[in-house]
Design a protein around this motif. Structure first.
Motif, PDB file in Angstrom:
ATOM      1  N   ARG A 266      36.938  11.397   3.699  1.00 15.44           N
ATOM      2  CA  ARG A 266      37.944  10.631   2.961  1.00 15.44           C
ATOM      3  C   ARG A 266      37.289   9.779   1.873  1.00 15.44           C
ATOM      4  NH1 ARG A 266      43.305   9.387   3.551  1.00 15.44           N
ATOM      5  NH2 ARG A 266      43.967   7.380   2.684  1.00 15.44           N
ATOM      6  N   LEU A 267      36.182   9.092   2.206  1.00 14.30           N
ATOM      7  CA  LEU A 267      35.522   8.276   1.196  1.00 14.30           C
ATOM      8  C   LEU A 267      34.982   9.133   0.061  1.00 14.30           C
ATOM      9  CD1 LEU A 267      33.539   5.559   3.186  1.00 14.30           C
ATOM     10  CD2 LEU A 267      35.631   5.297   1.857  1.00 14.30           C
ATOM     11  N   ALA A 268      34.508  10.337   0.389  1.00 17.69           N
ATOM     12  CA  ALA A 268      33.963  11.208  -0.650  1.00 17.69           C
ATOM     13  C   ALA A 268      35.057  11.656  -1.619  1.00 17.69           C
ATOM     14  CB  ALA A 268      33.281  12.412  -0.017  1.00 17.69           C
ATOM     15  N   VAL A 269      36.219  12.020  -1.091  1.00 20.57           N
ATOM     16  CA  VAL A 269      37.312  12.458  -1.950  1.00 20.57           C
ATOM     17  C   VAL A 269      37.835  11.288  -2.777  1.00 20.57           C
ATOM     18  CG1 VAL A 269      39.641  13.431  -1.979  1.00 20.57           C
ATOM     19  CG2 VAL A 269      37.936  14.348  -0.406  1.00 20.57           C
ATOM     20  N   VAL A 270      37.953  10.126  -2.161  1.00 20.55           N
ATOM     21  CA  VAL A 270      38.421   8.952  -2.895  1.00 20.55           C
ATOM     22  C   VAL A 270      37.443   8.597  -4.003  1.00 20.55           C
ATOM     23  CG1 VAL A 270      38.878   6.472  -2.699  1.00 20.55           C
ATOM     24  CG2 VAL A 270      39.783   8.046  -0.991  1.00 20.55           C
ATOM     25  N   PHE A 271      36.149   8.778  -3.753  1.00 28.76           N
ATOM     26  CA  PHE A 271      35.159   8.491  -4.787  1.00 28.76           C
ATOM     27  C   PHE A 271      35.283   9.463  -5.960  1.00 28.76           C
ATOM     28  CE2 PHE A 271      30.957   9.713  -6.468  1.00 28.76           C
ATOM     29  CZ  PHE A 271      30.683   8.552  -7.173  1.00 28.76           C
ATOM     30  N   LEU A 273      37.934  11.120  -6.822  1.00 32.62           N
ATOM     31  CA  LEU A 273      39.254  10.985  -7.451  1.00 32.62           C
ATOM     32  C   LEU A 273      39.713   9.536  -7.320  1.00 32.62           C
ATOM     33  CD1 LEU A 273      40.838  14.210  -5.892  1.00 32.62           C
ATOM     34  CD2 LEU A 273      39.698  14.008  -8.097  1.00 32.62           C
ATOM     35  N   GLN A 274      39.118   8.661  -8.127  1.00 36.35           N
ATOM     36  CA  GLN A 274      39.376   7.236  -8.014  1.00 36.35           C
ATOM     37  C   GLN A 274      40.809   6.853  -8.360  1.00 36.35           C
ATOM     38  OE1 GLN A 274      37.385   4.082  -7.474  1.00 36.35           O
ATOM     39  NE2 GLN A 274      36.564   5.603  -6.085  1.00 36.35           N
ATOM     40  N   HIS A 275      41.536   7.744  -9.040  1.00 36.01           N
ATOM     41  CA  HIS A 275      42.895   7.419  -9.456  1.00 36.01           C
ATOM     42  C   HIS A 275      43.934   7.760  -8.395  1.00 36.01           C
ATOM     43  CE1 HIS A 275      41.088  11.046 -11.241  1.00 36.01           C
ATOM     44  NE2 HIS A 275      42.106  11.657 -10.696  1.00 36.01           N
ATOM     45  N   LEU A 276      43.508   8.322  -7.245  1.00 36.26           N
ATOM     46  CA  LEU A 276      44.462   8.679  -6.193  1.00 36.26           C
ATOM     47  C   LEU A 276      45.092   7.420  -5.591  1.00 36.26           C
ATOM     48  CD1 LEU A 276      42.832  11.543  -4.070  1.00 36.26           C
ATOM     49  CD2 LEU A 276      44.736  11.714  -5.662  1.00 36.26           C
ATOM     50  N   THR A 277      46.368   7.541  -5.237  1.00 41.44           N
ATOM     51  CA  THR A 277      47.044   6.486  -4.478  1.00 41.44           C
ATOM     52  C   THR A 277      47.451   6.954  -3.090  1.00 41.44           C
ATOM     53  OG1 THR A 277      49.181   7.113  -5.446  1.00 41.44           O
ATOM     54  CG2 THR A 277      47.919   5.398  -6.571  1.00 41.44           C
ATOM     55  N   VAL A 278      47.591   8.279  -2.910  1.00 35.11           N
ATOM     56  CA  VAL A 278      47.940   8.844  -1.603  1.00 35.11           C
ATOM     57  C   VAL A 278      47.040  10.045  -1.351  1.00 35.11           C
ATOM     58  CG1 VAL A 278      49.739   9.901  -0.177  1.00 35.11           C
ATOM     59  CG2 VAL A 278      50.339   8.090  -1.792  1.00 35.11           C
ATOM     60  N   GLU A 287      40.297  -1.314  -0.703  1.00 33.09           N
ATOM     61  CA  GLU A 287      39.048  -1.418   0.044  1.00 33.09           C
ATOM     62  C   GLU A 287      38.350  -0.069   0.155  1.00 33.09           C
ATOM     63  OE1 GLU A 287      41.587  -4.816   0.918  1.00 33.09           O
ATOM     64  OE2 GLU A 287      41.920  -2.653   0.934  1.00 33.09           O
ATOM     65  N   GLU A 288      39.131   1.003   0.340  1.00 33.32           N
ATOM     66  CA  GLU A 288      38.532   2.335   0.405  1.00 33.32           C
ATOM     67  C   GLU A 288      37.899   2.733  -0.922  1.00 33.32           C
ATOM     68  OE1 GLU A 288      40.898   5.021   3.647  1.00 33.32           O
ATOM     69  OE2 GLU A 288      42.013   4.502   1.841  1.00 33.32           O
ATOM     70  N   ALA A 291      34.668   0.773  -1.215  1.00 30.21           N
ATOM     71  CA  ALA A 291      33.673   1.298  -0.268  1.00 30.21           C
ATOM     72  C   ALA A 291      33.132   2.643  -0.720  1.00 30.21           C
ATOM     73  CB  ALA A 291      34.294   1.410   1.124  1.00 30.21           C
ATOM     74  N   SER A 292      33.976   3.475  -1.300  1.00 28.41           N
ATOM     75  CA  SER A 292      33.519   4.784  -1.755  1.00 28.41           C
ATOM     76  C   SER A 292      32.529   4.654  -2.911  1.00 28.41           C
ATOM     77  CB  SER A 292      34.718   5.639  -2.171  1.00 28.41           C
ATOM     78  OG  SER A 292      35.370   5.112  -3.310  1.00 28.41           O
ATOM     79  N   VAL A 293      32.816   3.741  -3.830  1.00 22.88           N
ATOM     80  CA  VAL A 293      31.891   3.543  -4.955  1.00 22.88           C
ATOM     81  C   VAL A 293      30.570   2.965  -4.461  1.00 22.88           C
ATOM     82  CG1 VAL A 293      31.517   2.261  -7.084  1.00 22.88           C
ATOM     83  CG2 VAL A 293      33.723   3.324  -6.650  1.00 22.88           C
ATOM     84  N   ASN A 294      30.633   1.999  -3.555  1.00 18.74           N
ATOM     85  CA  ASN A 294      29.412   1.396  -3.028  1.00 18.74           C
ATOM     86  C   ASN A 294      28.585   2.380  -2.212  1.00 18.74           C
ATOM     87  OD1 ASN A 294      30.028  -1.035  -4.211  1.00 18.74           O
ATOM     88  ND2 ASN A 294      30.876  -1.942  -2.367  1.00 18.74           N
ATOM     89  N   LYS A 295      29.227   3.414  -1.695  1.00 23.71           N
ATOM     90  CA  LYS A 295      28.509   4.390  -0.889  1.00 23.71           C
ATOM     91  C   LYS A 295      27.881   5.493  -1.725  1.00 23.71           C
ATOM     92  CE  LYS A 295      29.034   7.533   3.062  1.00 23.71           C
ATOM     93  NZ  LYS A 295      27.901   6.929   3.801  1.00 23.71           N
TER      94      LYS A 295
END
Length: 755
Positions: A266-271, A273-278, A287-288, A291-295
């Motif tokens: 999940r963190l990898a996909v959010v990283f 695709l930073q524009h995702l909301t769902v 927060e996710e 956390a994804s950017v920091n990871k």
């Protein structure tokens, strides 16, 4: 009335039962199901325009040929096979004939205003040309037996198309519907995403329940806002790179794919695709995203903070000793010079040359690296070349001050590298990449940071290529880092103390040499005269205002000294005024709020140094036996408050407090007599009776405690003593406030023992 209503209900029930029995629609049933009364086109008559006949088991609806004014016809859940009656309804706009037995594709003459058609759950096997249906905007052909998409080339107003649960194995025939915004191909046999290149207006795409393995084919659909890929065969997180540039994408569903089994999915996909909301029907939180950017791509500040915390923790786990690079007060940190810049800019060569020419002031700090040596690099001179395992072991032993990863290799600066230089009484000159600079700025060291940056990029790249050491990918990364350094200098005013172009190494060295000599107060007499007018216009008029970083000069035993006739003493007000002016020239103008904040922090540092605020380590290992020492500090505290502007009292008070940069020894060590001398000096003016209790308390504070619990027999190590750093051979046998016969106390309170 009640009897008439019952009779009507009975008649309508009989009609309905009759229509169900033979499946033939009658006029009585039609009249009972009409709604929405309105005028005819001429405006002279009133007729019903809507007819809804769901679940009537109808198979014959030929009676509807007489209802030419219908605009909406709903016939779901029947057994209808023929829709030819629709040919007689020129005003029809909405047609719902889902869940029937229709096998002919649009078997009626096209009403010119027909916009919405639902023919799902029927038995159609082939699509035909729909060019005559020019007004068609919504078409639902789900749950049929269609194997390909065709006949939509002229449907220029079609916006919603559903072909779910058919037998489509390849997407084609969608070249012309440029206005298509919603496309549903759920439950087909698709293996690839193709044929969607021309759907530039597509916003919602449903490809769930297929056999798709890659997201390639979606990268040009820039208006996509929702993609449903539930229960497909996507197994790699990297497939999300194909939709990375779809900045309007807000909803992505990858449920039921094997990619969800990947670690940190999940963190990898959010990283990516930073524009995702769902994501997967769950809201993506702020927060996710952080956390994804920091990871996966942490900012340099975050990397530096992690690096600093790691080394600090491992250092605290080691036996604590007093370092030569630890200065006696916060006003005089150890002098260092850091050269930074992109790879191959010449910072290593310039550092070596500077240390050779100014060998009375600088020595080269040798870093460690896990990469192999380049041409003409020598182990122990340019770098300490070690393997990755040894590098990690050194980290766990708390050897490093800062480390960084660059080009797949590890680099680090050890405390011993600085100590080797500090023992010689010299300033340490090192070079490092930008990541190392961010990490070093978290330590208590305050070096001068000089940025070496190429201005002529093509010349710089040609120089790198001439070495033949870098791959094309490494060259591209190195070129991109030039802009990283430039942006850091633009966005963080004052981050670097100086910026020097390095296109010509000889010119760069002469500039570097001149700048460093200014730091060392080694300017020629003529240059000093020329700078007189500039110094007179300096803004540094406040004698209490200190520069952000110390000069690269030290005085006293084992320290640097200028070649000028008289070296400036740090306690001399002119010393502070000069560097306040230099700092005002090199640093951007600070706002009143920033200046107030700096003064508050300086005041806190002074209070911590003179003992007003307990040290961090003394609080961690505080024992009942040490509580008596706090009462001893009270007279000194009041005295330092009354003489806060006195440099002499501040210097003497600083030597009686543990340095925040040092740790704690594991056993009781003898007390330095020089400290007692400073204590005597600080307590001048008090009665002799006042000396004895204070000295007794000091002896109790450092004596071994009867309680043997961990930490109760630990004494803070005193900071270094500038006058030779001498340590007495044995502790004083008795806690006497007066010096022994073999002890001499000078006018400044320093103690010198014979022998």
């Amino acid at each position: 009335m009640e009897v008439k209503q019952v009779t009507l209900h009975k008649r309508s029930g009989e009609v309905k039962q009759h229509s169900k029995k033979d499946g033939v629609l009658t006029a009585e049933v039609v009249s009972s199901c009409m709604s929405n009364l309105g005028r005819v086109g001429t405006g002279l008559q009133h007729l019903y325009h809507h007819l809804s006949l769901p679940s009537h088991d109808l198979s014959d609806i030929s009676v509807l040929c007489n209802y030419v004014h219908l605009q909406k016809l709903e016939l779901p859940h029947n057994k209808i096979k023929d829709l030819s009656c629709v040919s007689h309804m020129p005003y029809l706009v909405i047609l719902d004939a889902s869940h029937n037995d229709i096998s002919s594709f649009f078997g009626f003459q096209p009403p010119k205003n027909l916009k919405e058609v639902n023919l799902s759950h029927n038995r159609m096997t082939k699509m035909k040309d729909l060019s005559a249906y020019s007004s068609l905007s919504h078409l639902d052909l789900g749950y049929n037996c269609l194997s390909e998409i065709s006949g939509l080339e002229q449907c220029c107003k079609l916006t919603h198309l559903s072909l779910e649960h058919n037998r489509i194995s390849r997407i084609s025939g969608l070249d012309s519907p440029v206005l298509l915004t919603h496309l549903c191909l759920r439950g087909n046999q698709l293996k690839r995403i193709e044929g969607l290149e021309n759907l530039k207006s597509l916003q919602v795409l449903d490809l769930s329940l297929n056999r798709i393995t890659s997201l390639s084919g979606l990268q040009n659909l820039h208006l996509l806002g929702s993609i449903n890929l539930e229960k497909n065969l996507i197994s790699e997180i990297q497939e999300c790179k194909h939709i990375h540039d779809l900045f309007l994408l807000r909803d992505l569903n990858l449920l039921g794919n094997s990619v969800q089994e990947q670690p940190d999915y999940r963190l990898a996909v959010v990283f990516l695709l930073q524009h995702l909301t769902v994501l997967d029907q769950d809201k993506v939180t702020a927060e996710e995203k952080v956390a994804s950017v920091n990871k996966y791509d942490p900012p340099l500040d975050v990397l530096a903070a992690r690096d600093h915390m790691t080394h600090l923790v491992y250092q605290l786990m080691q036996p604590q000793v007093l370092y030569d690079s630890t200065m006696p007060s916060a006003d005089s940190p150890y002098p260092m010079l850091v050269l930074t810049g992109p790879q191959g800019c010449g910072k290593r060569e310039l550092a070596h040359r500077l240390c050779q020419e100014l060998s009375d002031y600088f020595a080269y700090g040798i870093s460690h690296t896990t990469r192999g040596p380049y041409s003409r690099e020598v182990h122990g001179i340019d770098y300490h070349f070690i393997n990755e395992e040894d590098f990690q072991n050194m980290i766990h032993m708390g050897k490093f001050i800062q480390t960084m990863q660059y080009g797949g290799h590890s680099y680090g600066l050890t405390r011993d590298a600085i100590e080797d230089v500090a023992r010689e009484g010299l300033a340490c000159c090192v070079h490092m990449e930008l990541e190392g600079v961010f990490s070093l700025k978290n330590t208590y060291f305050e070096p001068r940071y000089i940025l070496l940056i190429p201005i002529q990029v093509e010349k710089y790249m040609g120089h790198l290529k001439s070495h033949g050491l870098y791959t094309p990918a490494q060259l591209d990364m190195t070129k991109s880092r030039i802009e990283l350094y430039a942006n850091t200098n633009r966005q963080r005013l004052g981050f670097f103390d100086n910026v020097i172009p390095c296109d010509d190494w000889e010119e760069a060295y002469q500039t570097l040499r001149h700048v460093v000599k200014e730091y060392l107060l080694l300017e020629e007499e003529g240059e000093n005269n020329n700078r007189g007018s500039l110094d007179n216009t300096s803004t540094g008029n406040d004698p209490e205002e200190k520069p952000a970083s110390p000069p690269l000069s030290r005085s006293g035993s084992g320290t640097l000294a200028s070649h000028s006739a008289t070296a400036l003493d740090p306690s001399d007000p002119s010393y502070r005024n000069y560097f306040t002016k230099i700092h005002a020239e090199l640093s951007p103008q600070k706002s009143p709020a920033e200046l107030a904040s700096i003064r508050r922090r300086e005041q806190l540092v002074r209070e911590a140094v003179v003992g007003k605020i307990p040290g961090v380590y003394s609080q961690l290992f505080k024992s009942p036996a040490q509580t008596a020492a706090s009462s001893l500090q009270k007279p000194n505290t009041h005295l330092s408050e009354d003489n806060s502007n006195s440099d002499e009292s501040r210097a003497s008070s600083a030597l009686t407090v543990p340095s925040s940069a040092t740790g704690l020894s594991g056993s009781v060590e003898p007390l330095d007599m020089s400290v007692q001398g400073h204590t005597l000096e600080a307590l001048k003016g008090q009665t002799p009776e006042a000396h004895c209790p204070g000295t007794d308390q000091l002896a109790v504070a450092v004596s071994p405690s009867s309680d043997r619990r961990p930490g109760y027999d630990i004494k803070p190590i005193l900071p270094p003593i500038p006058a030779g750093r001498k340590t007495p051979a044995s502790p004083s046998p008795a806690p006497s406030p007066r010096p022994s016969p073999n002890t001499a106390v000078d006018a400044e309170g320093n103690v010198d023992r014979e022998g």
